[in-house]
Write a protein that holds these residues in place. Structure first.
Motif, short mmCIF file in Angstrom:
data_model
loop_
_atom_site.label_atom_id
_atom_site.label_comp_id
_atom_site.label_asym_id
_atom_site.label_seq_id
_atom_site.Cartn_x
_atom_site.Cartn_y
_atom_site.Cartn_z
N SER A 28 0.81 -1.21 0.00
CA SER A 28 0.00 0.00 0.00
C SER A 28 0.85 1.26 0.00
O SER A 28 0.31 2.37 -0.01
N GLY A 29 2.18 1.11 0.05
CA GLY A 29 3.06 2.27 0.02
C GLY A 29 3.06 3.06 1.31
O GLY A 29 3.27 4.27 1.31
N GLU A 30 2.84 2.36 2.43
CA GLU A 30 2.80 3.04 3.72
C GLU A 30 4.05 2.71 4.54
O GLU A 30 4.70 1.71 4.30
N PRO A 31 4.37 3.54 5.52
CA PRO A 31 5.58 3.32 6.30
C PRO A 31 5.34 2.40 7.51
O PRO A 31 4.23 2.33 8.03
N TRP A 32 6.40 1.71 7.91
CA TRP A 32 6.33 0.86 9.11
C TRP A 32 7.44 1.27 10.06
O TRP A 32 8.38 1.96 9.67
N LEU A 33 7.33 0.80 11.29
CA LEU A 33 8.37 1.09 12.28
C LEU A 33 9.24 -0.14 12.49
O LEU A 33 10.37 -0.19 12.03
N HIS A 34 8.73 -1.15 13.16
CA HIS A 34 9.50 -2.37 13.42
C HIS A 34 8.83 -3.57 12.76
O HIS A 34 7.61 -3.58 12.57
N LEU A 35 9.65 -4.59 12.46
CA LEU A 35 9.14 -5.75 11.72
C LEU A 35 9.02 -6.98 12.61
O LEU A 35 9.86 -7.25 13.45
N ARG A 36 7.94 -7.72 12.37
CA ARG A 36 7.66 -8.98 13.07
C ARG A 36 7.35 -10.03 12.02
O ARG A 36 6.73 -9.74 11.00
N ILE A 37 7.73 -11.28 12.30
CA ILE A 37 7.42 -12.36 11.37
C ILE A 37 6.48 -13.36 12.04
O ILE A 37 6.64 -13.67 13.22
N CYS A 38 5.49 -13.80 11.28
CA CYS A 38 4.58 -14.84 11.76
C CYS A 38 5.30 -16.18 11.71
O CYS A 38 5.81 -16.56 10.65
N LEU A 39 5.36 -16.86 12.83
CA LEU A 39 6.11 -18.12 12.87
C LEU A 39 5.29 -19.30 12.37
O LEU A 39 5.78 -20.41 12.30
N GLU A 40 4.04 -19.05 11.99
CA GLU A 40 3.26 -20.14 11.41
C GLU A 40 3.41 -20.16 9.88
O GLU A 40 3.57 -21.22 9.29
N CYS A 41 3.39 -18.97 9.23
CA CYS A 41 3.41 -18.95 7.76
C CYS A 41 4.52 -18.07 7.18
O CYS A 41 4.69 -18.04 5.96
N ASP A 48 3.08 -2.97 16.66
CA ASP A 48 1.94 -2.20 17.15
C ASP A 48 2.24 -0.72 17.30
O ASP A 48 1.33 0.07 17.53
N ASP A 49 3.51 -0.32 17.19
CA ASP A 49 3.84 1.11 17.18
C ASP A 49 3.84 1.67 15.76
O ASP A 49 4.06 2.86 15.57
N SER A 50 3.61 0.80 14.77
CA SER A 50 3.50 1.24 13.39
C SER A 50 2.07 1.72 13.15
O SER A 50 1.15 1.28 13.84
N PRO A 51 1.88 2.61 12.17
CA PRO A 51 0.53 3.15 11.93
C PRO A 51 -0.52 2.07 11.65
O PRO A 51 -1.68 2.23 12.03
N ASN A 52 -0.12 0.99 10.98
CA ASN A 52 -1.13 0.02 10.53
C ASN A 52 -1.13 -1.31 11.27
O ASN A 52 -2.02 -2.13 11.05
N PRO A 98 15.65 -3.65 5.95
CA PRO A 98 15.98 -2.27 5.61
C PRO A 98 15.67 -1.35 6.80
O PRO A 98 14.89 -1.73 7.68
N PRO A 99 16.27 -0.16 6.84
CA PRO A 99 15.91 0.78 7.90
C PRO A 99 14.44 1.16 7.81
O PRO A 99 13.85 1.17 6.71
N SER A 100 13.82 1.43 8.94
CA SER A 100 12.42 1.81 8.95
C SER A 100 12.21 3.12 8.21
O SER A 100 12.98 4.07 8.39
N PRO A 101 11.15 3.20 7.39
CA PRO A 101 10.83 4.47 6.72
C PRO A 101 10.50 5.56 7.74
O PRO A 101 10.56 6.74 7.41
N LEU A 102 10.16 5.17 8.96
CA LEU A 102 9.83 6.15 9.99
C LEU A 102 11.05 6.49 10.83
O LEU A 102 10.95 7.24 11.81
N GLY A 103 12.18 5.88 10.52
CA GLY A 103 13.42 6.24 11.19
C GLY A 103 13.60 5.59 12.56
O GLY A 103 14.47 5.98 13.31
N GLY A 104 12.76 4.59 12.87
CA GLY A 104 12.89 3.95 14.17
C GLY A 104 13.78 2.74 14.10
O GLY A 104 13.84 1.99 15.03
#
Ligand code: ZN
Ligand code: ZN
Ligand code: ZN
Length: 104
Positions: A28-41, A48-52, A98-104
């Motif tokens: 969707s071309g939106e920014p994120w803060l930190h990344l999490r991976i689902c360990l099932e799939c 949860d600190d990211s906008p979406n 990659p670095p967060s687009p939000l700089g976190g």
């Protein structure tokens, strides 16, 4: 003390070598803060600190209970159902992100 009863949902035993970011934010071309991976799939979502809050949205929509942090130096996991943090052994590899687009 709460314990997680969903370890049998962990199907990801090797982390990807690299990811481009939150899969849903990239779409969707939106920014994120930190990344999490689902360990099932293996779905990569944002924290949860990211906008979406795509990691939590994925867990809710797919009923996949456990995520793991993809942030450098972090190896904790979280079960949404039991609301308990833990370290899951036997998961290999470290993911370049990659670095967060939000700089976190
Ligand atoms: Zn659990
Ligand atoms: Zn996202
Ligand atoms: Zn999943």
């Amino acid at each position: 003390m709460a314990t997680c009863t969903h370890i049998d949902h962990v199907h990801v035993t090797e982390l990807p070598a690299a990811v481009d970011g939150c899969a849903d934010c990239l779409q969707s071309g939106e920014p994120w803060l930190h990344l999490r991976i689902c360990l099932e799939c293996g779905h990569v979502g944002c924290c949860d600190d990211s906008p979406n809050q795509h990691a939590t949205a994925h867990a809710r929509d797919s009923e996949h209970p456990i995520i793991r942090s993809l942030e450098p130096g972090e190896d904790w996991s979280w079960c949404y159902v039991d609301e308990v943090g833990m370290r899951i052994t036997g998961i290999e590899g470290e993911t370049r992100i990659p670095p967060s687009p939000l700089g976190g």
